[in-house]
Design a protein around this motif. Structure first.
Motif, mmCIF file in Angstrom:
data_model
loop_
_atom_site.group_PDB
_atom_site.id
_atom_site.type_symbol
_atom_site.label_atom_id
_atom_site.label_comp_id
_atom_site.label_asym_id
_atom_site.label_seq_id
_atom_site.Cartn_x
_atom_site.Cartn_y
_atom_site.Cartn_z
ATOM 1 N N UNK A 83 0.846 -1.183 0.000
ATOM 2 C CA UNK A 83 0.000 0.000 0.000
ATOM 3 C C UNK A 83 0.879 1.230 0.000
ATOM 4 N N UNK A 84 1.808 1.271 -0.958
ATOM 5 C CA UNK A 84 2.855 2.272 -0.930
ATOM 6 C C UNK A 84 2.629 3.499 -1.783
ATOM 7 N N UNK A 85 1.450 3.640 -2.379
ATOM 8 C CA UNK A 85 1.241 4.819 -3.208
ATOM 9 C C UNK A 85 -0.245 5.151 -3.298
ATOM 10 N N UNK A 86 -0.538 6.265 -3.906
ATOM 11 C CA UNK A 86 -1.917 6.739 -4.054
ATOM 12 C C UNK A 86 -2.712 5.757 -4.926
ATOM 13 N N UNK A 87 -3.801 5.212 -4.413
ATOM 14 C CA UNK A 87 -4.602 4.278 -5.216
ATOM 15 C C UNK A 87 -5.097 4.887 -6.522
ATOM 16 N N UNK B 258 8.334 -1.335 -6.693
ATOM 17 C CA UNK B 258 9.225 -1.315 -5.525
ATOM 18 C C UNK B 258 8.485 -0.733 -4.318
ATOM 19 N N UNK B 259 9.057 0.320 -3.683
ATOM 20 C CA UNK B 259 8.417 0.865 -2.485
ATOM 21 C C UNK B 259 7.111 1.580 -2.789
ATOM 22 N N UNK B 260 6.803 1.787 -4.078
ATOM 23 C CA UNK B 260 5.545 2.443 -4.454
ATOM 24 C C UNK B 260 4.495 1.457 -4.974
ATOM 25 N N UNK C 52 -2.936 -2.810 -13.957
ATOM 26 C CA UNK C 52 -2.612 -2.133 -12.703
ATOM 27 C C UNK C 52 -1.297 -1.349 -12.807
ATOM 28 N N UNK C 53 -1.058 -0.748 -13.979
ATOM 29 C CA UNK C 53 0.165 0.034 -14.143
ATOM 30 C C UNK C 53 0.061 1.300 -13.296
ATOM 31 N N UNK C 54 1.091 1.545 -12.498
ATOM 32 C CA UNK C 54 1.051 2.562 -11.450
ATOM 33 C C UNK C 54 1.854 3.791 -11.867
ATOM 34 N N UNK C 55 1.216 4.925 -11.886
ATOM 35 C CA UNK C 55 1.879 6.165 -12.285
ATOM 36 C C UNK C 55 2.456 6.936 -11.104
ATOM 37 N N UNK C 56 2.291 6.412 -9.895
ATOM 38 C CA UNK C 56 2.776 7.114 -8.698
ATOM 39 C C UNK C 56 4.210 6.708 -8.390
ATOM 40 N N UNK C 57 5.073 7.686 -8.205
ATOM 41 C CA UNK C 57 6.459 7.391 -7.875
ATOM 42 C C UNK C 57 7.111 6.535 -8.935
ATOM 43 N N UNK C 58 7.794 5.482 -8.503
ATOM 44 C CA UNK C 58 8.420 4.556 -9.438
ATOM 45 C C UNK C 58 7.383 3.679 -10.145
ATOM 46 N N UNK C 59 6.244 3.516 -9.484
ATOM 47 C CA UNK C 59 5.231 2.616 -10.028
ATOM 48 C C UNK C 59 5.391 1.199 -9.537
ATOM 49 N N UNK D 25 -1.836 6.240 5.992
ATOM 50 C CA UNK D 25 -2.049 7.629 5.590
ATOM 51 C C UNK D 25 -2.057 7.802 4.080
ATOM 52 N N UNK D 26 -1.393 6.883 3.367
ATOM 53 C CA UNK D 26 -1.308 7.008 1.913
ATOM 54 C C UNK D 26 -2.552 6.496 1.211
ATOM 55 N N UNK D 27 -3.067 5.368 1.689
ATOM 56 C CA UNK D 27 -4.167 4.699 0.980
ATOM 57 C C UNK D 27 -5.492 4.750 1.715
ATOM 58 N N UNK D 28 -5.464 5.040 3.028
ATOM 59 C CA UNK D 28 -6.693 5.029 3.814
ATOM 60 C C UNK D 28 -7.096 3.654 4.294
ATOM 61 N N UNK D 29 -6.266 2.633 4.029
ATOM 62 C CA UNK D 29 -6.587 1.272 4.455
ATOM 63 C C UNK D 29 -6.368 1.117 5.953
ATOM 64 N N UNK D 30 -7.198 0.293 6.574
ATOM 65 C CA UNK D 30 -7.077 0.029 8.008
ATOM 66 C C UNK D 30 -6.170 -1.179 8.225
ATOM 67 N N UNK D 31 -5.203 -1.019 9.143
ATOM 68 C CA UNK D 31 -4.291 -2.102 9.466
ATOM 69 C C UNK D 31 -3.884 -1.967 10.928
ATOM 70 N N UNK D 32 -3.113 -2.920 11.424
ATOM 71 C CA UNK D 32 -2.792 -2.974 12.849
ATOM 72 C C UNK D 32 -1.282 -2.959 13.044
ATOM 73 N N UNK D 33 -0.842 -2.298 14.140
ATOM 74 C CA UNK D 33 0.580 -2.302 14.493
ATOM 75 C C UNK D 33 0.710 -2.567 15.996
#
Length: 744
Positions: free
Chosen positions: A277-281, A309-311, A300-307, A347-355
């Motif tokens: 979940x490393x970039x803007x959906x 790896x970490x994005x 699902x080609x990603x235009x955010x950041x690198x598209x 904060x990037x995607x709005x997905x709920x997760x646990x830490x």
């Protein structure tokens, strides 16, 4: 399976179909949504397959060097393609496990459809499901290996084998691998994936969500449209672990897994890799089926950041469950129980997760940036294993008994990736385990000489001398063989499980009549086996089929046609100990139009749709379906001995009377009930007496355009002998569908 008839007067072309595009040309089904889609019977015709007709995949695969293939796959694992799709943590293992898991995880036990056996992950709609985001990259990485081995290595086998090698390359010992999966060449348009037309829709749930009677519609397995199992954020994104546990239990059970197997699979799978979940959906492009032509089937080609790896962006949840995501260990279980977990929002995607609440909890490294660490991550579906009491006990047991966990995950993975293959004798290769598992419905190997032509003739005579009716003998054989379904190669006559629980008590099998047939055949079996020379024996499984064949031959002679019904001996009898009664209960027909059986009335699915569904599971063509129904009707093989559809005044004679009388233009058919399930035929404008009665499973052969053409063909004055030959051929096909001991 769902009937999608629109309200009269409304437009059937609202919005966008899943996988389609706005403004797509309306299909025939859009114009006439109630029509029976008989073309589904011909989806897998030879015309779509580019291989030679005599190509034998099993033989080709058996000649491959499995060690060499695995070495190629193992080398791929750490050969990161940084300019295309970099490997997380420098190892493709975790994403290859996900690819294999998601290929196999579509299986559902209700109808055996889904699963990895034909590599349907390559075709829509599965290829473009939200839950399969970026699995297209895994298959593209595997293309050089697929290209190297060509037709001898199917995509279906390669994908599952790659999952095994991925596990082994990261330190896990698998149970084994069996090849033999043959690729499909067209999309699967026969499987009903749910009623929704939106991503992650939940119309499949029926009842009160807060009550006990909140049920998932049959036969679907996943909790939401376009998912494999459940929403990792909780049902509908609720972040409620206990509600998540309820849906996990339901969906995994629908996919043939018990509680221990479920925990083992989740814990084992989450011992590796990460969630993305490393970039803007909003920067993620369309799925493969909707991608532009220049994307060449990548989605699902990603235009955010690198598209990448970490994005990388898939489900929006970011992070890993463990501190070393490319090595097998038990850390997932320990961390789940050791730490208290708090719900956060990505904060990037709005997905709920646990830490972890503990700031000193162990960390996980970034998958691509050296020196960067992150808190551990859990999904709501992980926290469910801790909060649900039954799941928690299993987690605690696995922590106390790590070797039990290792074995449980190995067995559950083997089941996950092989359960849709059918009996163990369908599996090929040196890594096939020597002992069958219960999910493979074991049947003893034939350990004696089988009966010869002379024995067969003698046994037929003895069967007919019992005085049992043609309807009873045909009914017993059909009950035994027609449970087969090509979707997961379960059921069928081999094993004679029709004499065991639960099948012997199914209403559709007419238990009282079945018992009489089985009792008579057991007597014949005992007498033959006690007196046969040379160690020959006959199984009850063979005798049940032989009894049906003898009855069909007699019925044909009654109509003046002398024909031999093919019979291949060698079936064996399974025992109660070799039969998982709970699992076989899923094979119980809720409708069988071949025997005019309908358990209850369906608001969504018509009897003719259920008939078509069963015909597809039996791999029947439209002519084979038509011939079998027409023949079974005149043989009097209705489940209850009733007269619906028995359109002949000489029941027990194999003739084309069903077709002749169904197309008799002097008759008109009218419904006798408000929901139009049963019908009566009377002379037009004359005598009001009822001539025949029938059901929707009868009248569909005069109503559906394709089936009517076949019906009219068999109704011709010159067609009776042709019909008898076609019925016999289709009958033999059904009797032989599960004979994997003599065919691949």
């Amino acid at each position: 399976m769902k009937d999608s008839v629109e309200t009269p007067g409304t437009c059937p072309f609202r919005g966008t179909r899943i996988g389609g595009a706005q403004g797509s040309k309306p299909t025939l089904q859009d114009w006439y949504p109630a029509r029976l889609r008989t073309e589904l019977l011909h989806l897998h015709s030879a015309e779509a397959n580019p291989q030679d007709p005599d190509f034998n995949y099993a033989e080709a695969f058996a000649k491959l060097d499995l060690d060499a293939i695995k070495a190629d796959i193992r080398a791929l694992m750490t050969d990161s393609q940084d300019n295309f799709w970099p490997a997380d943590y420098g190892h493709y293992g975790p994403q290859m496990i996900r690819m294999a898991w998601h290929a196999a995880g579509t299986y559902r036990i209700a109808d055996g459809r889904g699963g990895a056996a034909t590599a349907m992950q390559r075709f829509a709609p599965v290829s473009s499901w939200a839950d399969n985001g970026n699995t297209d990259k895994s298959r593209r990485l595997l293309w050089p290996i697929k290209q190297k081995y060509g037709a001898a290595l199917s995509w279906a086998d390669l994908m599952i084998l790659t999952g095994n090698v991925a596990l082994e390359s990261m330190g896990f010992e698998t149970v084994g691998f069996g090849g033999g999966r043959e690729d499909a060449w067209v999309a699967d348009d026969a499987t009903y994936w749910g009623p929704e037309t939106e991503i992650q829709g939940r119309d499949r749930w029926e009842g009160d969500p807060s009550g006990e009677h909140y049920d998932l519609e049959n036969p679907v397995g996943a909790s939401e449209m376009m998912l494999i199992y459940v929403n990792p954020e909780g049902p509908g994104g609720s972040a409620d672990p206990m509600e998540s546990a309820r849906e996990i239990r339901e969906t995994f059970a629908r996919m043939a897994m018990n509680d221990e197997e479920t925990v083992a699979l989740i814990a084992g799978g989450h011992a590796f890799g990460k969630s993305h979940g490393g970039s803007d959906p909003d920067g993620v492009g369309p799925a493969p089926e909707a991608a532009p032509i220049h994307a060449q089937s990548l989605g699902w080609m990603n235009s955010s950041g690198k598209g990448f790896a970490e994005h990388t962006m898939t489900n929006g949840i970011e992070g890993s469950w463990v501190s070393n995501p490319i090595k097998w260990d038990h850390e997932y279980l320990h961390s789940l129980m050791k730490y208290d977990w708090e719900l956060i929002v990505n904060e990037t995607t709005g997905a709920q997760q646990w830490k972890p609440k503990d700031p000193d909890a162990i960390k996980t490294p970034d998958a691509h940036r050296e020196g960067v660490e992150h808190p551990l991550m859990m999904m709501t579906s992980d926290i469910a294993l801790k909060q649900d009491p039954a799941y928690r006990k299993i987690v605690e047991k696995f922590i106390d008994q790590p070797e039990t966990f290792d074995k449980a995950f190995a067995e559950a993975w083997y089941k996950l990736t092989h359960r849709d293959m059918g009996p163990i004798n369908r599996l090929i290769g040196k890594e096939v385990p020597s002992e069958p598992r219960m999910f493979q419905d074991p049947i003893p190997d034939c350990d004696h000489p089988v009966i010869d032509d002379g024995d067969i003739a003698s046994l037929k005579s003895k069967i007919l001398e019992t005085g049992l009716g043609i309807d009873a003998l045909v009914g017993a054989a059909w009950a035994s063989a027609s449970t087969f379904r090509h979707s997961d190669n379960r059921g069928g006559a081999n094993g004679a499980r029709v004499r065991l629980a639960p099948q012997k008590d199914w209403e559709v099998n007419n238990p009282e009549s079945l018992y009489k047939v089985l009792s008579a055949l057991e007597g014949i079996q005992s007498e033959f086996n006690d007196s046969a020379s040379g160690g020959k024996r006959v199984s009850l499984a063979d005798l049940i089929v032989l009894a049906g064949c003898a009855a069909v031959e007699k019925a044909a002679r009654e109509g003046g046609i002398d024909i031999a019904v093919p019979f291949t001996p060698g079936r064996m009898d399974a025992s109660d100990e070799e039969t998982d009664a709970e699992s076989f209960e899923w094979l119980r027909p809720v409708a069988d139009g071949f025997r005019n059986y309908q358990l209850n009335k369906f608001s969504r699915v018509t009897p003719e749709q259920m008939l078509l569904d069963r015909a597809e599971l039996l791999t029947l063509s439209a002519p084979e379906l038509t011939a079998l129904v027409g023949g079974l009707r005149v043989l009097g093989a209705n489940w209850d001995g009733g007269s619906d559809g028995v359109l002949t005044d000489r029941p027990g004679t194999l003739s084309n009377d069903f077709f002749v009388n169904l197309t008799d233009f002097s008759l008109e058919w009218l419904p006798v009930d408000a929901d139009e399930q049963r019908f009566e035929a009377r002379k037009r404008g004359g005598d009001a007496a009822v001539v025949w009665t029938g059901t929707r499973a009868d009248l569909i052969f005069g109503h559906n355009a394709q089936l009517r053409q076949v019906t009219e063909f068999y109704a011709g004055s010159d067609a009776n002998e042709k019909f008898v030959r076609d019925f016999v051929a289709a009958w033999n096909k059904v009797m032989m569908l599960d004979r994997f001991d003599v065919k691949h």
